[in-house]
Design a protein around this motif. Sequence first.
Motif, PDB file in Angstrom:
ATOM      1  N   LEU A   1       0.834  -1.206   0.000  1.00 28.70           N
ATOM      2  CA  LEU A   1       0.000   0.000   0.000  1.00 28.70           C
ATOM      3  C   LEU A   1       0.869   1.257   0.000  1.00 28.70           C
ATOM      4  CD1 LEU A   1      -2.751  -1.037   2.594  1.00 28.70           C
ATOM      5  CD2 LEU A   1      -3.089  -0.668   0.134  1.00 28.70           C
ATOM      6  N   GLU A   2       1.950   1.211   0.780  1.00 31.08           N
ATOM      7  CA  GLU A   2       2.855   2.361   0.853  1.00 31.08           C
ATOM      8  C   GLU A   2       3.495   2.627  -0.509  1.00 31.08           C
ATOM      9  OE1 GLU A   2       7.169   2.873   2.769  1.00 31.08           O
ATOM     10  OE2 GLU A   2       5.600   2.506   4.275  1.00 31.08           O
ATOM     11  N   LEU A   3       3.934   1.579  -1.185  1.00 30.41           N
ATOM     12  CA  LEU A   3       4.561   1.718  -2.503  1.00 30.41           C
ATOM     13  C   LEU A   3       3.578   2.285  -3.520  1.00 30.41           C
ATOM     14  CD1 LEU A   3       6.601  -1.622  -2.607  1.00 30.41           C
ATOM     15  CD2 LEU A   3       7.527   0.687  -2.380  1.00 30.41           C
ATOM     16  N   GLN A   4       2.348   1.815  -3.477  1.00 26.16           N
ATOM     17  CA  GLN A   4       1.338   2.328  -4.405  1.00 26.16           C
ATOM     18  C   GLN A   4       0.983   3.776  -4.082  1.00 26.16           C
ATOM     19  OE1 GLN A   4      -1.993  -0.386  -4.287  1.00 26.16           O
ATOM     20  NE2 GLN A   4      -0.923  -1.972  -5.479  1.00 26.16           N
ATOM     21  N   HIS A   5       0.888   4.082  -2.809  1.00 26.86           N
ATOM     22  CA  HIS A   5       0.513   5.442  -2.394  1.00 26.86           C
ATOM     23  C   HIS A   5       1.525   6.478  -2.864  1.00 26.86           C
ATOM     24  CE1 HIS A   5      -0.606   8.880  -0.027  1.00 26.86           C
ATOM     25  NE2 HIS A   5       0.498   8.798   0.725  1.00 26.86           N
ATOM     26  N   VAL A   6       2.832   6.210  -2.717  1.00 23.95           N
ATOM     27  CA  VAL A   6       3.840   7.213  -3.058  1.00 23.95           C
ATOM     28  C   VAL A   6       4.110   7.274  -4.565  1.00 23.95           C
ATOM     29  CG1 VAL A   6       4.946   7.061  -0.801  1.00 23.95           C
ATOM     30  CG2 VAL A   6       5.780   5.619  -2.683  1.00 23.95           C
TER      31      VAL A   6
ATOM     32  N   HIS B   1       7.153   5.514   7.366  1.00 23.20           N
ATOM     33  CA  HIS B   1       7.582   4.722   6.216  1.00 23.20           C
ATOM     34  C   HIS B   1       8.910   4.034   6.518  1.00 23.20           C
ATOM     35  CE1 HIS B   1       5.046   7.072   3.029  1.00 23.20           C
ATOM     36  NE2 HIS B   1       4.352   6.764   4.113  1.00 23.20           N
ATOM     37  N   ALA B   2       9.035   2.810   6.078  1.00 24.21           N
ATOM     38  CA  ALA B   2      10.220   2.004   6.384  1.00 24.21           C
ATOM     39  C   ALA B   2      11.419   2.434   5.543  1.00 24.21           C
ATOM     40  CB  ALA B   2       9.921   0.533   6.130  1.00 24.21           C
ATOM     41  N   LYS B   3      12.577   2.562   6.200  1.00 24.19           N
ATOM     42  CA  LYS B   3      13.832   2.836   5.484  1.00 24.19           C
ATOM     43  C   LYS B   3      14.473   1.485   5.140  1.00 24.19           C
ATOM     44  CE  LYS B   3      14.985   7.351   7.522  1.00 24.19           C
ATOM     45  NZ  LYS B   3      15.156   8.130   6.281  1.00 24.19           N
TER      46      LYS B   3
ATOM     47  N   LEU C   1      17.261   4.625   2.986  1.00 20.46           N
ATOM     48  CA  LEU C   1      16.212   5.479   2.435  1.00 20.46           C
ATOM     49  C   LEU C   1      14.853   4.809   2.520  1.00 20.46           C
ATOM     50  CD1 LEU C   1      17.851   6.542  -0.980  1.00 20.46           C
ATOM     51  CD2 LEU C   1      17.831   7.874   1.132  1.00 20.46           C
ATOM     52  N   THR C   2      13.823   5.646   2.619  1.00 22.47           N
ATOM     53  CA  THR C   2      12.472   5.153   2.351  1.00 22.47           C
ATOM     54  C   THR C   2      12.279   5.157   0.834  1.00 22.47           C
ATOM     55  OG1 THR C   2      11.436   7.351   2.352  1.00 22.47           O
ATOM     56  CG2 THR C   2      11.659   6.237   4.487  1.00 22.47           C
TER      57      THR C   2
END
Length: 694
Positions: free
Chosen positions: A608-613, A651-653, A664-665
Motif C-alpha cells: 500500500l505504501e509503494l502504491q501510495h507514493v 515509512h520504512a527505510k 532510504l524510504t
Amino acid sequence: MAELGLGKLCGRMGKTFQEKETVLFGHESLKNNTKHSETKQKAPDPSVNSWDVPDSCSGRRAGHRDEGDFVGAQFSKMHISSSTELFSQSTSVKHHSQIREQHSNQSKKGTFPPQASDSRQTGSEQSILSKIQGKSIPPAHIPEFQGLRRQVLAKDLVEAELLNKNIAEQLERGTTTVAQVQNSLGKYLNKINSIAGLYLEASRQKMSFCEAVKEGLIESSVALGFLEAQAATGYIVHTQSNGKYTVQEALEKGLVPSEFRERLLEAERGVTGYVDCAKTLSIFQAMESQLLPHRTGRRLLEVQVATGAIVDPVRSVRLPLETACKQGFLSQEAVQKLYKGQGSSRGFQDPNGTMRAMHYVELMRLCVVDLEGNYLLLPIGTRKISTPSPARANTVSVVDTSTKSEITLHDAFLKYYIERQTYLELSALQSQWRETADGSQYFLTDGNSGRQFNINDALTKGIISQMDLNKYRDGHITVTELADLLLSRATVTPNLNSPIAGIWDLNACQRISVMKAMRQNLVERLTATRLLEAQACTGGITDPATGRKYSIPEALRRDLIDSEIAASIQKAEQAYRGFLQPGTQAPMSIANAVRGNLLNPELGHRFLELQHVTGGLVDPPLPERISLEDALRKSLIDEQTAQRLKDEKMHAKNLVCPKSKQKLTYKEALARAIFDCHTGLRLLEAAGHPKAPG
C-alpha cells in the motif's frame, strides 16, 4: 582527426551505402565539409571490392551491426574482419567553399553560421585493402606522402593495405592528387589522433595540459599521462597555436617541462620504434620481446587501440586494427587483456575533480571536437556538457573555441559544420546502435546508453515515415542516422507516477535494469528486490531500455529478474492484479486480502505504501489508481491505515541508496531519482568503484 570507430574491430566493419557514399577518415578538417559536394559521380570500377548493401528491415538478422557500432566494452567478442575501408577522390566544390566562407564571416560575430539547405551527394568508392595480384607499381613516378616521422612512398601504403592499386594507378595518371590521398588517409598518416588538451567549460576556452598544471587545474601526474598518450600516437599538441611537435621539438620550445623528458621519449618510441638487433619493433612486439615493461606497454598500447590505429614504426604509418593483427603488430588476445583480466586496470584519470580511474577510450567518449583546431578536447568544469545523462538525449560534442559556441553532434551535422563521415565517426564513439529482432518486431538498440527503439512502433506512431525507413533499408542512411531521427523526433514527458524503473550507472553512463545493476554489485540484493517489488505492485517489471512493463513470467524470460526474485515478488504482482478470492476467484484488494488472511499484514502495508507514493492505491477490478480519500470511501482501507500512509515518518527505510549508501524510504529514493528523457520514467543513480591507475 582521431579514429573514433573502434567497432570496426568487432564483427563486421559495417555496410556501405547503395549510392556508394564515400568514407573519408580525417578528410581535411571538420570545416572542410565535402559531404555536401556537388561533384560529378563516377561509375565504380568493377575490379574494386564493395561492401554489401544492407538488407531490408524485415530481412535483417538479429544482432546486425552498422557504422554506429563501437567496441569499447566488447573486446571479448572480437573477430578480425576481412571487410575493407573505403577511399575516394575528394574534391573542393562551390557549395563547400560557400559554407566555409559563411563560417569564417560568422566567426567574427561570435556565432555558428546559419543552417544551409541540404544538398548532400555521394561519391564513388575505392577499396583500400584490395590485394595486388601479380602486379607491381613501377617505382618511378611514385609520389610521396607525409607519414608520422618521414616521407612515405605509395608502395609503403600498398604494403600497409591502406592504398589499393587502382588509386595508385590514378596517382600515376594524375587523376588523383597526392593532397587528396594525404587528406583522406590523414588519420593513418600525420593527423592528430589523441586528446589534444582541455576545454574549460566556464570560459569556453581551450588549454594545453601543461598550461592547466600551471593554472592549478590539474595535477602534474595527470598531465604527464595525457602527454604520454600524445607522444605514443604521434605528436605533442600545442592547443593555442594548433601546432604539433615531436617530443624533442616540444622540449626545445618549452611546451613541456624537462622533468617529463625521459617518460615522453619512452612513450614516443611507440611511434619511432624499439630497436632490437637492428630490428625496429612496435609497442606490442617490444612487449613480446621483453624490451618494454608490460605495465608501460599496456598503457601505450591502450591509447593506440583507443584511437583506432596501431603505429607501424617501420613504414611510419598507422594501421587499422584488423590490419595490425594480420601483420603481427597486435593480437586479439593482447587487446582483450587491456580490458579484461590482469591488464584491465584503468590507467588514466578524469581531471574533473573526482580523479576517477578511467580507460583512455572512456575519456575519449567525453571529449568534444574543436572546429578551430580539428582535434579532441576533454571538457573540465561543473557543467559537464559532454557527460551523458538520462535527463538529456544528446550532449555537446562540437565546440568552436574561436567563437565560444557549443552544439550537439547531430545539429553540427545538420547545419554543415562537420562532414558526414566525421559525424559517423563521433557517433560511433558515443553510441553502439545496432538492429535486433524479436519475432516480428525490430529494434534499434544503443549498447552504450542502453536506449532502445521499436522500429515498428515508431512507424505506427508516425515518429518516422515509410520513406525514412526505406532510406535505411536501401542503405542511403545508416543505423546511426535513423536512430538520431528517432531521438530528435520522439516526444517524452516525465511520468510523475513512475516507480523507479531502473538504474543509471554513473561509471558507464548507461541505463540498466535493476537486475543487471545487482549483478554488477551496484545495488544490494535486498534493495534490488524491494525496487522490483515496487515495480510489480504498480504495473509490472520495467525494462528501462524501452519503458515497457512485463509480467513476472515474461520478465523472467527477458532476464529482468531471476527465479529467486520472481518467487519473492509474486505477492507484489497480485497486489496490482488482485488476489483471487477463494471460491469465486474474484480479484480482491490488498486490504481485503489481509482481512481474508491471504496476505501478511506487514507485507500488505508495504504494498500500500509503494502504491501510495507512486500515484495512488490500486483498485484491482479496474485496475486504476485512486487517492486515499477515494480508497476510504470504497472501504479499500480504514482510517488508521490512511493515517499511517500519510505519516512519512512511519515509512520504512528499507532501501540502501546505490550512490550515497544511505538508508532510504522508497519516497526518498523517488525524490533522488532522475526522469529519463528516453522513457519518461525514473532512474536511480548508482556508482561503482573502478580500479585505480596501475
